[in-house]
Design an enzyme around this catalytic site. Sequence first.
Site, mmCIF file in Angstrom:
data_model
loop_
_atom_site.group_PDB
_atom_site.id
_atom_site.type_symbol
_atom_site.label_atom_id
_atom_site.label_comp_id
_atom_site.label_asym_id
_atom_site.label_seq_id
_atom_site.Cartn_x
_atom_site.Cartn_y
_atom_site.Cartn_z
ATOM 1 N N ARG A 137 33.895 -53.116 63.526
ATOM 2 C CA ARG A 137 34.825 -53.886 62.647
ATOM 3 C C ARG A 137 35.680 -52.919 61.949
ATOM 4 O O ARG A 137 36.237 -52.940 60.759
ATOM 5 C CB ARG A 137 34.260 -54.966 61.650
ATOM 6 C CG ARG A 137 33.919 -56.151 62.111
ATOM 7 C CD ARG A 137 34.803 -57.058 62.705
ATOM 8 N NE ARG A 137 34.491 -58.307 63.040
ATOM 9 C CZ ARG A 137 33.585 -58.580 64.155
ATOM 10 N NH1 ARG A 137 33.525 -57.886 64.966
ATOM 11 N NH2 ARG A 137 33.137 -59.940 64.278
ATOM 12 N N SER A 156 34.871 -64.821 59.610
ATOM 13 C CA SER A 156 33.626 -63.955 58.741
ATOM 14 C C SER A 156 34.541 -63.600 57.810
ATOM 15 O O SER A 156 35.168 -62.381 57.859
ATOM 16 C CB SER A 156 32.940 -62.749 59.362
ATOM 17 O OG SER A 156 32.380 -63.423 60.607
ATOM 18 N N GLU A 215 35.380 -58.261 55.067
ATOM 19 C CA GLU A 215 35.704 -57.936 56.380
ATOM 20 C C GLU A 215 37.240 -58.114 56.385
ATOM 21 O O GLU A 215 38.086 -57.604 57.005
ATOM 22 C CB GLU A 215 35.004 -58.494 57.399
ATOM 23 C CG GLU A 215 35.158 -57.958 58.835
ATOM 24 C CD GLU A 215 36.302 -58.850 59.791
ATOM 25 O OE1 GLU A 215 36.859 -58.472 60.577
ATOM 26 O OE2 GLU A 215 36.046 -60.227 59.553
HETATM 27 N N1 EPU Z 1 22.580 -66.753 59.894
HETATM 28 C C1 EPU Z 1 21.931 -67.362 59.009
HETATM 29 N N2 EPU Z 1 22.754 -68.424 58.291
HETATM 30 C C2 EPU Z 1 24.153 -68.508 58.506
HETATM 31 C C3 EPU Z 1 24.938 -67.528 59.469
HETATM 32 C C4 EPU Z 1 24.087 -66.980 60.106
HETATM 33 O O1 EPU Z 1 20.798 -67.539 58.713
HETATM 34 O O2 EPU Z 1 24.569 -69.283 57.630
HETATM 35 C C5 EPU Z 1 21.848 -65.746 60.826
HETATM 36 C C6 EPU Z 1 21.140 -66.507 61.926
HETATM 37 O O3 EPU Z 1 19.898 -66.052 62.110
HETATM 38 C C7 EPU Z 1 21.934 -65.976 63.211
HETATM 39 C C8 EPU Z 1 22.316 -64.497 62.720
HETATM 40 O O4 EPU Z 1 22.700 -64.945 61.116
HETATM 41 O O5 EPU Z 1 21.109 -65.933 64.090
HETATM 42 C C9 EPU Z 1 23.601 -64.199 63.289
HETATM 43 O O6 EPU Z 1 24.564 -64.919 63.074
HETATM 44 P P1 EPU Z 1 25.613 -65.395 64.347
HETATM 45 O O7 EPU Z 1 25.237 -65.080 65.577
HETATM 46 O O8 EPU Z 1 26.460 -66.330 63.912
HETATM 47 O O9 EPU Z 1 26.750 -64.000 64.104
HETATM 48 P P2 EPU Z 1 27.374 -63.394 62.523
HETATM 49 O O10 EPU Z 1 26.449 -61.813 62.548
HETATM 50 O O11 EPU Z 1 27.141 -64.124 61.686
HETATM 51 C C10 EPU Z 1 29.205 -61.960 63.818
HETATM 52 C C11 EPU Z 1 30.625 -61.992 63.888
HETATM 53 C C12 EPU Z 1 31.526 -62.972 64.190
HETATM 54 C C13 EPU Z 1 31.206 -63.138 65.876
HETATM 55 C C14 EPU Z 1 29.553 -63.584 65.784
HETATM 56 C C15 EPU Z 1 29.062 -63.715 67.153
HETATM 57 C C16 EPU Z 1 30.808 -60.346 61.918
HETATM 58 C C17 EPU Z 1 31.281 -60.007 60.736
HETATM 59 N N3 EPU Z 1 30.827 -61.551 62.268
HETATM 60 O O12 EPU Z 1 28.822 -63.088 63.077
HETATM 61 O O13 EPU Z 1 32.818 -62.764 63.917
HETATM 62 O O14 EPU Z 1 31.880 -64.528 66.215
HETATM 63 O O15 EPU Z 1 28.796 -62.566 65.144
HETATM 64 O O16 EPU Z 1 29.119 -62.550 67.965
HETATM 65 O O17 EPU Z 1 30.370 -59.246 62.678
HETATM 66 C C18 EPU Z 1 34.742 -62.868 62.732
HETATM 67 O O18 EPU Z 1 34.802 -61.509 62.734
HETATM 68 O O19 EPU Z 1 35.615 -63.539 62.218
HETATM 69 C C19 EPU Z 1 33.634 -63.398 63.295
HETATM 70 C C20 EPU Z 1 33.459 -64.823 63.428
#
Ligand code: EPU
Length: 336
Positions: A163, A236, A331
């Site tokens: 990012r 995010s 972000e």
């Molecule tokens: N989780 C929770 N509670 C929540 C959300 C997430 O416990 O409310 C935990 C879950 O265990 C899940 C883990 O966090 O397995 C990771 O969550 P997720 O795979 O949804 O990904 P993220 O790290 O929350 C990142 C990106 C997203 C992207 C997803 C999928 C960033 C800041 N965000 O989210 O990007 O779609 O991975 O690859 O790195 C964006 O940048 O706007 C965005 C949506």
Amino acid sequence: MHIHNNISLKPFNTFAIDCQCQKLIEIDNNEDFEQLFLQEVFNDKFFILGGGSNVLFINDFEGTILHLKTKGIEIINKTDEDVYVRAAGGEIWDDFVDFCVKNGFYGVENLAGIPGLVGSCPVQNIGAYGAEVKDVIYQVEGFHLPDGKTFVLYNEECQFAYRDSIFKNGLKGQCLISHVVFKLSKNANYQLNYKQLADELEHSGKELSLPLIAETVVKIRNSKLPDITKIGCAGSFFKNPVISHAEFEQLSSKFKDIVHHPTAEGEKLAAGQLIELCGWKQRRIGDVSVYPNQALVIVNWGNAKGCEVLDYSRQIINSVKEKFGVTIEAEVRIVG
Ligand code: EPU
């Protein structure tokens, strides 16, 4: 070029924050850039707005907003393995993904469904479902605003990281990105290291293909993220924090089941999980809350002001710091 005076920015930001802007200029073609330099627009307060899907306006904007609407996608070179595609900064990112999927060009299918414009994709190095755009960017072209000269930066010069890029650091606010050249693969080359994506594809029982990957990614996105045409948000709100291995050891001795992924810089945590564990899924303040399916996303349910969203985000940062000793950072670009 189209000029609007004293206009609401609500239709121009996916957070749907209703604030005013003194002047908004829509840029339709590359000649407009020259005109803008001649008119010395960049000598006063200005802001370059892409799709408005990664910004939070916290005040009325007393200056000029430049909104890119330039279009064009062309194949500029091909080798046996790769294809080089040049897209205008104002192209909608997802239209570009569609173009690649339809033409059998591999590399951006995991990034299907991301809102925003092509010109913004290098700035925060958009990433999702195991892929980052830095892996397919060949070069970034544009105008260097302090001197009005054109520039070309090759991938290695863009200082891409999670990012992050030179456009958020050394060249912050100094570049107008007019085109991005992508190097895509003509051969099947799938990125399936995001577990939920791999699982869904396997359960589908279908043969892997670019359209299937893009469709499945969009399905997963829709299950976690709000529909920005109906609910105000900017994806995010925070970056996932990276902490040292030693810090992680300490943290995980206190809190079991902390989600983490080892990276070259340290252990990357899931900010969404930390925010959820602080109880934010149960806390709505006015028209602001986190999204029930994904705590990393802050939502404007109607008439929230930018400063109210900012205040809510600061309370989240403080509570995560207090409970876990971990600093999370926005972000989303905060514009005042
Ligand atoms: N989780 C929770 N509670 C929540 C959300 C997430 O416990 O409310 C935990 C879950 O265990 C899940 C883990 O966090 O397995 C990771 O969550 P997720 O795979 O949804 O990904 P993220 O790290 O929350 C990142 C990106 C997203 C992207 C997803 C999928 C960033 C800041 N965000 O989210 O990007 O779609 O991975 O690859 O790195 C964006 O940048 O706007 C965005 C949506």
